[in-house]
Design a protein around this motif. Structure first.
Motif, PDB file in Angstrom:
ATOM      1  N   LEU A 130      61.021  46.922  16.791  1.00  0.00           N
ATOM      2  CA  LEU A 130      60.531  47.192  15.436  1.00  0.00           C
ATOM      3  C   LEU A 130      59.004  47.236  15.401  1.00  0.00           C
ATOM      4  O   LEU A 130      58.419  48.050  14.677  1.00  0.00           O
ATOM      5  N   GLU A 131      58.369  46.393  16.170  1.00  0.00           N
ATOM      6  CA  GLU A 131      56.900  46.433  16.252  1.00  0.00           C
ATOM      7  C   GLU A 131      56.435  47.763  16.825  1.00  0.00           C
ATOM      8  O   GLU A 131      55.430  48.335  16.375  1.00  0.00           O
ATOM      9  N   GLY A 132      57.179  48.274  17.821  1.00  0.00           N
ATOM     10  CA  GLY A 132      56.846  49.577  18.387  1.00  0.00           C
ATOM     11  C   GLY A 132      57.010  50.708  17.384  1.00  0.00           C
ATOM     12  O   GLY A 132      56.208  51.650  17.343  1.00  0.00           O
ATOM     13  N   ILE A 133      58.056  50.611  16.541  1.00  0.00           N
ATOM     14  CA  ILE A 133      58.272  51.608  15.495  1.00  0.00           C
ATOM     15  C   ILE A 133      57.090  51.620  14.530  1.00  0.00           C
ATOM     16  O   ILE A 133      56.577  52.688  14.154  1.00  0.00           O
TER      17      ILE A 133
ATOM     18  N   GLN B 166      67.831  41.640   9.511  1.00  0.00           N
ATOM     19  CA  GLN B 166      67.125  40.361   9.543  1.00  0.00           C
ATOM     20  C   GLN B 166      65.707  40.523  10.102  1.00  0.00           C
ATOM     21  O   GLN B 166      64.739  39.994   9.550  1.00  0.00           O
ATOM     22  N   ASN B 167      65.601  41.237  11.214  1.00  0.00           N
ATOM     23  CA  ASN B 167      64.298  41.406  11.863  1.00  0.00           C
ATOM     24  C   ASN B 167      63.407  42.411  11.153  1.00  0.00           C
ATOM     25  O   ASN B 167      62.185  42.388  11.318  1.00  0.00           O
ATOM     26  N   ALA B 168      64.028  43.295  10.352  1.00  0.00           N
ATOM     27  CA  ALA B 168      63.245  44.323   9.661  1.00  0.00           C
ATOM     28  C   ALA B 168      62.613  43.826   8.371  1.00  0.00           C
ATOM     29  O   ALA B 168      61.660  44.439   7.877  1.00  0.00           O
ATOM     30  N   ILE B 169      63.101  42.718   7.820  1.00  0.00           N
ATOM     31  CA  ILE B 169      62.609  42.253   6.517  1.00  0.00           C
ATOM     32  C   ILE B 169      61.094  42.079   6.485  1.00  0.00           C
ATOM     33  O   ILE B 169      60.434  42.546   5.536  1.00  0.00           O
ATOM     34  N   PRO B 170      60.452  41.427   7.481  1.00  0.00           N
ATOM     35  CA  PRO B 170      58.990  41.293   7.422  1.00  0.00           C
ATOM     36  C   PRO B 170      58.259  42.631   7.380  1.00  0.00           C
ATOM     37  O   PRO B 170      57.187  42.733   6.778  1.00  0.00           O
TER      38      PRO B 170
ATOM     39  N   ASP C 106      60.897  40.446  -3.264  1.00  0.00           N
ATOM     40  CA  ASP C 106      59.999  41.270  -2.450  1.00  0.00           C
ATOM     41  C   ASP C 106      60.068  42.747  -2.823  1.00  0.00           C
ATOM     42  O   ASP C 106      59.510  43.593  -2.114  1.00  0.00           O
ATOM     43  N   GLN C 107      60.780  43.050  -3.919  1.00  0.00           N
ATOM     44  CA  GLN C 107      60.963  44.428  -4.381  1.00  0.00           C
ATOM     45  C   GLN C 107      61.729  45.286  -3.354  1.00  0.00           C
ATOM     46  O   GLN C 107      61.615  46.512  -3.361  1.00  0.00           O
TER      47      GLN C 107
END
Length: 253
Positions: free
Chosen positions: A69-72, A119-123, A173-174
């Motif tokens: 996800l960080e790479g995306i 779960q990992n994408a929420i931030p 968080d909208q």
């Protein structure tokens, strides 16, 4: 006109007929799309398939979810939409004959399959100006099943409950969370990029099911992708916790 241009979406379950239609619709509307796969060879096959969209498209085949996800985000500047389309259709069998391993496989794929990605994408979604989570579920999850695929309908019912629960929890968080409930969709491979749309549904297809659909026809994968595009758009910002039926009236309410 929907605002989709430049938005970035992750689609889990893009190998299926409906998932492919969603990917194609996103790309045609100017979105960046990343598909998620369990194996590198499947990811490479998708990269080859959408070579005409190489600046907008990428596929990931396993690995660490957070790192991916960080790479995306580094490549496309953020994440706006997560589509949880992973699943497989039911096997019709009597409830008494459903074995534990099959039940667990159905729940793991249809209910839990996309949870780690979300779960990992929420931030990352929290940083988007119009963040969206979209589940694909089934009319069978609302009706308790139309035939005997009870493991499937139970898992898809769980997706509906998960949609409601996440919509409440992520509203601060909208981040909107909605689902599209499919029913009576004809299982036909969608057209690939550059090919004419395949809208011709044969008259003999699932005749028994057609008699139960008020609109009198089966749905197409494009009917589903159009609904998903709306929920993924910036204009859908005041819609959350909604189960949108795309079933020709097979299910209502």
């Amino acid at each position: 006109m929907l605002t989709l241009q430049g938005r970035t979406a992750i689609v889990n379950g893009a190998n299926g007929i409906v998932g492919s239609a969603i990917v194609r619709a996103f790309l045609e509307n100017g979105m960046n799309v990343i598909t998620w796969h369990g194996r590198p060879d499947k990811a490479q096959a998708m990269i080859d398939r959408y070579a005409d969209y190489k600046d907008q498209f990428f596929a990931i085949g396993g690995g660490d979810t957070k790192e991916a996800l960080e790479g995306i985000c580094e490549r496309f500047g953020g994440i706006d939409v997560v589509v949880a389309a992973q699943g497989f259709p039911p096997i019709n069998q009597d409830f008494a004959d459903i074995e534990k391993d099959y039940w667990n496989d159905v729940v793991r794929t249809n209910l839990y399959g996309s949870v780690p990605i979300i779960q990992n994408a929420i931030p990352f979604l929290q940083k988007s100006r119009a963040p969206r989570v979209i589940f694909l579920t089934s009319a069978e999850g609302k009706a308790g099943g139309f035939y005997d695929g009870l493991a499937y309908s139970a898992a898809k019912g769980g997706v509906i409950a998960l949609t409601y629960g996440l919509a409440k929890r992520l509203a601060k968080d909208q981040i909107t969370v909605n689902a599209v409930a499919l029913g009576g969709i004809y299982n036909m491979e969608p057209a690939m990029p550059g090919e004419p749309k395949k809208d011709n549904i044969p008259d003999y297809a699932d005749t028994d099911l057609v008699t139960k659909i008020p609109l009198g026809r089966l749905g197409r994968a494009e009917d589903v992708s159009a609904a998903v595009c709306y929920l993924a758009s910036e204009e859908a910002g005041f819609v959350t916790g909604e189960i949108l039926n795309v079933s020709g009236g097979l299910t209502m309410g």
